[in-house]
Design an enzyme around this catalytic site. Structure first.
Site, PDB file in Angstrom:
ATOM      1  N   GLY A 177      -6.800   1.496  -1.994  1.00  0.00           N
ATOM      2  CA  GLY A 177      -5.648   0.778  -2.545  1.00  0.00           C
ATOM      3  C   GLY A 177      -6.088  -0.336  -3.479  1.00  0.00           C
TER       4      GLY A 177
ATOM      5  N   GLY B  79      -6.977   0.843  10.512  1.00  0.00           N
ATOM      6  CA  GLY B  79      -5.888   1.046  11.469  1.00  0.00           C
ATOM      7  C   GLY B  79      -4.761   0.040  11.275  1.00  0.00           C
TER       8      GLY B  79
ATOM      9  CG  HIS C 177      -3.004   1.954   5.835  1.00  0.00           C
ATOM     10  ND1 HIS C 177      -2.401   1.043   6.671  1.00  0.00           N
ATOM     11  CD2 HIS C 177      -4.181   1.391   5.458  1.00  0.00           C
ATOM     12  CE1 HIS C 177      -3.179  -0.018   6.798  1.00  0.00           C
ATOM     13  NE2 HIS C 177      -4.264   0.160   6.075  1.00  0.00           N
TER      14      HIS C 177
HETATM   15  P1  AMP Z   1      -7.405  -1.607   5.484  1.00  0.00           P
HETATM   16  O1  AMP Z   1      -6.937  -0.860   6.687  1.00  0.00           O
HETATM   17  O2  AMP Z   1      -6.757  -2.943   5.284  1.00  0.00           O
HETATM   18  O3  AMP Z   1      -8.908  -1.651   5.378  1.00  0.00           O
HETATM   19  O4  AMP Z   1      -6.930  -0.755   4.239  1.00  0.00           O
HETATM   20  C1  AMP Z   1      -7.307   0.587   4.100  1.00  0.00           C
HETATM   21  C2  AMP Z   1      -6.977   1.051   2.710  1.00  0.00           C
HETATM   22  O5  AMP Z   1      -5.580   0.915   2.464  1.00  0.00           O
HETATM   23  C3  AMP Z   1      -7.695   0.224   1.633  1.00  0.00           C
HETATM   24  O6  AMP Z   1      -8.117   1.072   0.586  1.00  0.00           O
HETATM   25  C4  AMP Z   1      -6.598  -0.716   1.173  1.00  0.00           C
HETATM   26  O7  AMP Z   1      -6.785  -1.177  -0.151  1.00  0.00           O
HETATM   27  C5  AMP Z   1      -5.381   0.181   1.286  1.00  0.00           C
HETATM   28  N1  AMP Z   1      -4.169  -0.645   1.371  1.00  0.00           N
HETATM   29  C6  AMP Z   1      -3.936  -1.684   2.202  1.00  0.00           C
HETATM   30  N2  AMP Z   1      -2.735  -2.223   1.954  1.00  0.00           N
HETATM   31  C7  AMP Z   1      -2.181  -1.503   0.941  1.00  0.00           C
HETATM   32  C8  AMP Z   1      -0.949  -1.579   0.217  1.00  0.00           C
HETATM   33  N3  AMP Z   1      -0.023  -2.495   0.498  1.00  0.00           N
HETATM   34  N4  AMP Z   1      -0.739  -0.676  -0.757  1.00  0.00           N
HETATM   35  C9  AMP Z   1      -1.666   0.272  -1.053  1.00  0.00           C
HETATM   36  N5  AMP Z   1      -2.849   0.384  -0.410  1.00  0.00           N
HETATM   37  C10 AMP Z   1      -3.101  -0.485   0.571  1.00  0.00           C
END
Ligand code: AMP
Length: 289
Positions: free
Chosen positions: A147, A31, A37
């Site tokens: 990501g 979130g 995302h």
């Molecule tokens: P999180 O909500 O931080 O667990 O991230 C969810 C997904 O979004 C994970 O696969 C992250 O690697 C990806 N993600 C987070 N930040 C970025 C970004 N700046 N660029 C691309 N993907 C991202």
């Protein structure tokens, strides 16, 4: 867009979609959604229908002194963003739904989980691997989107998928950045205005290493020294690690001869940020930030 709060309902949706021969895409998140995302959702929409995003602030991947309680939870804005991105559904389980009383089974990807992020955040990757396996089991995706910003997490999930013969294809997407290079992160919201400016130092350090690579430097100690020098030039930055590792094993390398990651974890004030640069070592060296 439909919001799905229970495991049984999510399973039912997945069963239906699979019966109709449709291709399920899953985008797992915690979130506080941003353009990084949403880029994953966009990519998923090109390849799958239906596309489900999950929002689950996973308690088992946070240490006792980490930011679980203060992690941003702007649920309404998140739902609006996912609706705008045309996700078909949001899987939004409660902590009790995912971890009912008596829960005691965890996935541990040995070795790589103990290094770097895993060393700084003991138990972190055990929590990540466990929840991702559960999400795969519940939502039954054909494709799951992650990501590269979280490079070690990606590698650990790839290893889990291979080691446990999971029937899911992982799609790894590039890091989305602000115009000044700062990688988008939900944790950027913690940064005050001065810290926000200072936070570009991670990108600048990676760029400096990229420049040296382009100039022919292959010695990782020298490249790491360069990154540290840039990081230490920023008075608000405290380096947790600045390392160059093998892109598969995440073990240290002496020279850049195969594909590598330059990995950074840096505290800006009380906010801990990570970033990385992928170094492709073919006939020529190319980098991806
Ligand atoms: P999180 O909500 O931080 O667990 O991230 C969810 C997904 O979004 C994970 O696969 C992250 O690697 C990806 N993600 C987070 N930040 C970025 C970004 N700046 N660029 C691309 N993907 C991202």
């Amino acid at each position: 867009m439909e919001t799905i709060r229970t495991i049984s309902w999510m399973r039912e949706k997945a069963r239906e979609a699979r019966q109709e021969q449709r291709v399920i895409g899953l985008v797992p998140t915690m979130g506080a959604l941003h353009a990084g995302h949403l880029a994953l959702v966009d990519r998923a929409r090109k390849e799958c229908s239906p596309v489900y995003a999950s929002i689950f602030l996973n308690p088992t991947q946070f240490g006792p002194n980490e930011d679980l309680s203060k992690y941003p939870r702007p649920l309404e804005a998140d739902i609006e963003k996912l609706t705008g991105a045309k996700a078909d559904g949001l899987f939004l389980p409660s902590a009790e739904e995912i971890y009912p009383p008596g829960f005691s089974t965890y996935v541990h990807v040995e070795g790589i989980s103990e290094r770097l992020e895993g060393k700084s955040r003991p138990g972190h990757f055990r929590g990540v691997a466990t929840v991702v396996l559960k999400l795969f089991e519940i939502a039954q995706p054909h494709y799951a989107y992650f990501g590269r910003k979280d490079a070690q997490q990606v590698r650990i999930i790839q290893k889990m998928v291979r080691d446990l013969n999971l029937d899911v294809e992982l799609v790894i997407c590039p890091t989305v950045r602000e115009t000044d290079g700062l990688a988008l992160s939900s944790r950027n919201a913690y940064l005050g205005p001065e810290e926000r400016t200072a936070a570009t130092v991670l990108f600048r350090a990676l760029q400096a290493a990229g420049k040296e690579l382009a100039a022919g430097v292959r010695d990782t100690l020298e490249l790491q020294r360069t990154m540290r020098k840039v990081l230490e030039s920023e008075s608000q930055a405290r380096v947790d690690y600045a390392e160059i590792v093998d892109a598969e094993t995440f073990e240290p390398v002496v020279r850049v001869g195969r594909n590598c990651y330059a990995l950074l974890a840096v505290r800006i004030g009380s906010t801990r940020l990570i970033d990385n640069m992928l170094v492709h070592a073919g006939d020529e060296i190319t980098v991806e930030l």
